[in-house]
Design a protein around this motif. Structure first.
Motif, mmCIF file in Angstrom:
data_model
loop_
_atom_site.group_PDB
_atom_site.id
_atom_site.type_symbol
_atom_site.label_atom_id
_atom_site.label_comp_id
_atom_site.label_asym_id
_atom_site.label_seq_id
_atom_site.Cartn_x
_atom_site.Cartn_y
_atom_site.Cartn_z
ATOM 1 N N PRO A 3 -28.385 -20.049 22.432
ATOM 2 C CA PRO A 3 -27.976 -19.099 23.453
ATOM 3 C C PRO A 3 -26.964 -18.103 22.906
ATOM 4 O O PRO A 3 -26.128 -18.451 22.066
ATOM 5 N N PRO A 4 -27.022 -16.841 23.340
ATOM 6 C CA PRO A 4 -26.099 -15.829 22.824
ATOM 7 C C PRO A 4 -24.687 -16.041 23.365
ATOM 8 O O PRO A 4 -24.498 -16.541 24.457
ATOM 9 N N PHE A 5 -23.698 -15.667 22.588
ATOM 10 C CA PHE A 5 -22.313 -15.751 23.027
ATOM 11 C C PHE A 5 -21.549 -14.536 22.500
ATOM 12 O O PHE A 5 -21.981 -13.856 21.581
ATOM 13 N N ARG A 6 -20.431 -14.291 23.120
ATOM 14 C CA ARG A 6 -19.647 -13.113 22.790
ATOM 15 C C ARG A 6 -18.405 -13.488 21.990
ATOM 16 O O ARG A 6 -17.755 -14.483 22.277
ATOM 17 N N GLU A 7 -18.080 -12.677 20.994
ATOM 18 C CA GLU A 7 -16.856 -12.860 20.218
ATOM 19 C C GLU A 7 -15.731 -12.081 20.883
ATOM 20 O O GLU A 7 -15.894 -10.906 21.232
ATOM 21 N N PHE A 8 -14.587 -12.720 21.111
ATOM 22 C CA PHE A 8 -13.479 -12.030 21.766
ATOM 23 C C PHE A 8 -12.242 -11.905 20.884
ATOM 24 O O PHE A 8 -11.309 -11.185 21.224
ATOM 25 N N MET A 9 -12.235 -12.600 19.730
ATOM 26 C CA MET A 9 -11.081 -12.483 18.841
ATOM 27 C C MET A 9 -11.120 -11.155 18.093
ATOM 28 O O MET A 9 -12.192 -10.657 17.749
ATOM 29 N N PRO A 10 -9.947 -10.548 17.830
ATOM 30 C CA PRO A 10 -9.896 -9.274 17.101
ATOM 31 C C PRO A 10 -10.506 -9.373 15.709
ATOM 32 O O PRO A 10 -10.640 -10.460 15.143
ATOM 33 N N SER A 11 -10.866 -8.234 15.158
ATOM 34 C CA SER A 11 -11.563 -8.190 13.866
ATOM 35 C C SER A 11 -10.713 -8.747 12.732
ATOM 36 O O SER A 11 -11.249 -9.272 11.755
ATOM 37 N N SER A 12 -9.382 -8.637 12.842
ATOM 38 C CA SER A 12 -8.519 -9.156 11.771
ATOM 39 C C SER A 12 -8.685 -10.671 11.627
ATOM 40 O O SER A 12 -8.662 -11.196 10.516
ATOM 41 N N TRP A 13 -8.869 -11.372 12.744
ATOM 42 C CA TRP A 13 -9.102 -12.817 12.678
ATOM 43 C C TRP A 13 -10.494 -13.106 12.143
ATOM 44 O O TRP A 13 -10.677 -14.009 11.304
#
Length: 269
Positions: A204-214
């Protein structure tokens, strides 16, 4: 011969960010693991030393309880637990970790693992604080991106001077048609996987919410969730839920199944 307990004899630094870690549960698992190792080890020992069973058994059983307690205390002392309630406390903790690690090393102990649970715990409060700061034009407030970048910088400094394995967990946010399960924890973070999801219909698809630096800081990514193939396993009188563990980076085709019983994680397939 003796008994093999496993482990490396190193310290673990555990940073609890969502304040849900159960130290008592860890204690119970450790005791169960030690007793289990004693039973297995003693069986092998008696088979090899069958002629000495009667002479040695009484003395061994008398010392067994005290020895287990001493070993248990020694293991628990290697688990260093810190609880943080916001990002500023996390930053303060990371800035003092170098001093704490050097203190342990001066006493002859080596820290081998830094665990962070869960790295996204303060994301939404920090995001709201950033928005409120913009509305009030408070330039002194740290933005969400700046906070995460500072956290990553502090962790990079630690890794430059100390040989550590860093393991971080965070919750998975699925797309709208897939309900979010708070039991789903993703080890580290992962980039936008829409392309990978398309190639894996079962995922199942999920969304990334952490900033790109992490996201750029992370080198290995795994996802764990309740297994669709094995909803539960019957072990004695208990019914235990089964979970799947899948590598996202590097991508591997194999998926491991595991359960969590009284002695911890047990791989079942």
């Amino acid at each position: 011969f003796g008994i093999h307990y496993g482990g490396l004899g190193k310290l673990v630094l555990f940073l609890d960010l969502d304040c849900r870690f159960d130290v008592l549960r860890l204690s119970q698992m450790l005791k169960h693991r030690l007793l289990q190792a004693n039973r297995l080890g003693n069986g092998a020992w008696w088979q090899l030393e069958e002629s000495n069973v009667r002479n040695f058994r009484a003395a061994h059983e008398k010392s067994n309880t005290a020895f287990d307690e001493e070993l248990y205390v020694s293991c628990m002392k290697r688990f260093l637990y810190v609880r943080c309630y916001d990002s500023l406390e996390l930053l303060s903790c990371l800035k003092t970790l170098d001093y704490r690690i050097r203190q342990q090393e001066s006493c002859g102990s080596q820290v081998g693992v830094l665990m962070i649970d869960s790295i996204g715990a303060f994301h939404w409060t920090d995001r709201l604080s950033s928005l409120l700061a913009l509305e009030t034009q408070n330039r002194k407030s740290l933005s969400l991106t700046n906070v995460v970048e500072t956290i990553v910088q502090e962790m990079k400094k630690l890794l430059q001077v100390h040989s550590l394995v860093v393991i971080a967990t965070k919750a998975t946010i699925y797309e709208e048609k897939y309900p979010t399960n708070e039991n789903n924890r993703k080890f580290s973070s992962n980039d936008d996987l829409s392309g990978n999801v398309a190639s894996k219909a079962q995922q199942p698809p999920f969304r990334e919410f952490m900033p790109s630096s992490w996201q750029a800081f992370v080198t290995h990514k795994l996802i764990t969730r309740k297994s669709a193939d094995h909803q539960s396993l019957q072990t004695g009188q208990k019914s235990l839920s089964a979970y799947s563990l899948e590598w996202l980076q590097p991508q591997l085709s194999s998926i491991d199944q595991f359960i969590v019983d009284d002695s911890g994680i047990v791989i079942v397939s």
